[in-house]
Design an enzyme around this catalytic site. Sequence first.
Site, PDB file in Angstrom:
ATOM      1  CB  THR A   1       2.633  -7.494   4.180  1.00 21.65           C
ATOM      2  OG1 THR A   1       1.767  -8.674   3.493  1.00 21.65           O
ATOM      3  CG2 THR A   1       4.089  -8.206   4.519  1.00 21.65           C
TER       4      THR A   1
ATOM      5  CG  LEU B   1       6.158  -4.577   2.409  1.00 20.58           C
ATOM      6  CD1 LEU B   1       6.568  -4.468   3.929  1.00 20.58           C
ATOM      7  CD2 LEU B   1       6.753  -6.074   1.878  1.00 20.58           C
ATOM      8  CG  ASP B   2       0.402  -7.884  -0.394  1.00 23.86           C
ATOM      9  OD1 ASP B   2       0.698  -7.183  -1.507  1.00 23.86           O
ATOM     10  OD2 ASP B   2       0.409  -8.936  -0.572  1.00 23.86           O
ATOM     11  CG  MET B   3      -3.475  -1.876   3.832  1.00 24.38           C
ATOM     12  SD  MET B   3      -5.153  -1.144   3.215  1.00 24.38           S
ATOM     13  CE  MET B   3      -6.071  -2.870   3.172  1.00 24.38           C
TER      14      MET B   3
ATOM     15  NE  ARG C   1      -1.980 -12.161   0.987  1.00 26.51           N
ATOM     16  CZ  ARG C   1      -2.981 -11.081   0.950  1.00 26.51           C
ATOM     17  NH1 ARG C   1      -2.457  -9.903   0.688  1.00 26.51           N
ATOM     18  NH2 ARG C   1      -4.079 -10.966   1.371  1.00 26.51           N
TER      19      ARG C   1
END
Length: 542
Positions: A381, A377-379, A482
């Site tokens: 998120t 997961l993105d940092m 996003r």
Amino acid sequence: MIHHFPEDFSFEIPSGFTDPFRYRPHPSVIMAARLVAGRIEDSHIPGFEEGKMIGVLVCRQEGGQSLCYIAAFSGNVGGFSRIEGFVPPIYDLSDPDGEFRRREAEITSLNRDIDSILTCEEYKETLDLLAETESDYKSSLEKMKSSISRSKAARKEMRKNCCDEDILSALERESQHEKAELHRLKLSFRNRISELQSSLKAISDKIEILKNQRVLMSESLQDWIFRQYIVHNASGDCASIADIFSEEGLTAPGGTGECAAPKLLEYAYRNNLQPLAMGEFWYGKSPQTAVRTHGHFYPSCTSKCGPLLKFMMKGLPSEMKPAHECHQDPLIIYEDESLIIVEKPSGMPSVPGLDGRTSLQEWLADRHGETHAVHRLDMDTSGVMIFAKTQEAAVNIRKQFEEHSILKTYRARISPHGALEGSSSGLIDLPLSPDYDERPRQKVDIMQGKEAHTKYRIAGINPDGTAEISLYPQTGRTHQLRVHCAHASGLSSPILGDLLYGSYSLETDTTSERLCLHALSITFTHPVTGERVTFCSDRLCY
């Protein structure tokens, strides 16, 4: 060039200067941007409506307490590098009698020479004649080979029932004659084709010489330009763009120094202005590729402005506080001998990185021993993640991700503008590829991007106009949700708190301390039991 705020406008002075690559615009920057956008609309300056990045820099004038702001645009507008009300370029290349124009004219002359050769009648006629001759060669060769094949078959039949030496000798001579004719045909055409190719090569060699000369002149001109661009920083140092990039082991890309941010800082240093806060917003029509929406703030580009702003910001007090901090501990949802299901908080990297932050994988390893990351997961998120405790389980789960058999549901809060009216659900189909000039951002790339599909459903509209939305990614591209939310061809509604893709705008005061994107649930096949299982988040973190 220097503008003042309305007398009734007041704000708290920023404690540190903006991180241009990851920031929430200061209220003074938003106000300055609104004033600049209003002047553009009132003055009807042609060119801005086609789409342009505009920067504003809030400053304090030397010897005084009053605050002001300056504005700049990236590149040029309508062919002009100077427009009233905006700071000038760092180095003006528009002087018609200057060195740049002289060198540029020489390169233009080379382009004309190349074009004149490529379009001359001799070149076109030779190309056409070569194509025609090669076609004739192929046709004649096939025709003669077919004729020889038929003659050979006929001679074979005649030899079966013939014992006459004279006839057999004649048949042999006929065969040899046909072979000689075939050889003469090949030799004739090959000679003609070789002559034509030699003529073309002489022309092509001349073109190649001119092109190589053009490359050398262009590189020399580019280096000359970057040595004219002398920039300063708050520590009192100065250097050319060429030297700044050279010290990083890099070559400056074309257009470096023409973006809004370096223009603003250089003007401030040259005019004794103390930089306090900065931001860049998009004005006008959205492009087809990068995420750009009218009135939204975006980070500076990394390829051109990364090394340059790093130098120019030396001596400025920086924002020490990360834009998105991790304020929660991870939460273990489920654990067995092969898997750990954990809820990652926003602001924590999934796996180890270069910024020194403790990643979720490291946090798990300290408490639960060996773990294997099977997805990310993105940092910024938050939400449900799977970690494998064995290599066998990791291979199994990764394969399920590759086969798109794992189902994921995300919840997001999106900005109160965009393409949601009359649409309660749908499918976004926008292929994506890395934006190498603006890492780590992604862009829509219809020609070369990898397919990316996202289903969505509007869950509700909040009193402030923001919307709660459920997202169901059908593919797993970087930043897919996003970009699909923010892009003009997607929902045109950035996820709230998204610093990369334009969450902050001039039109709304809606803000968020974090990216409002949460992985709500995940469904997959257990690698040991073979059962289809679903795990859900116990908390909605934003």
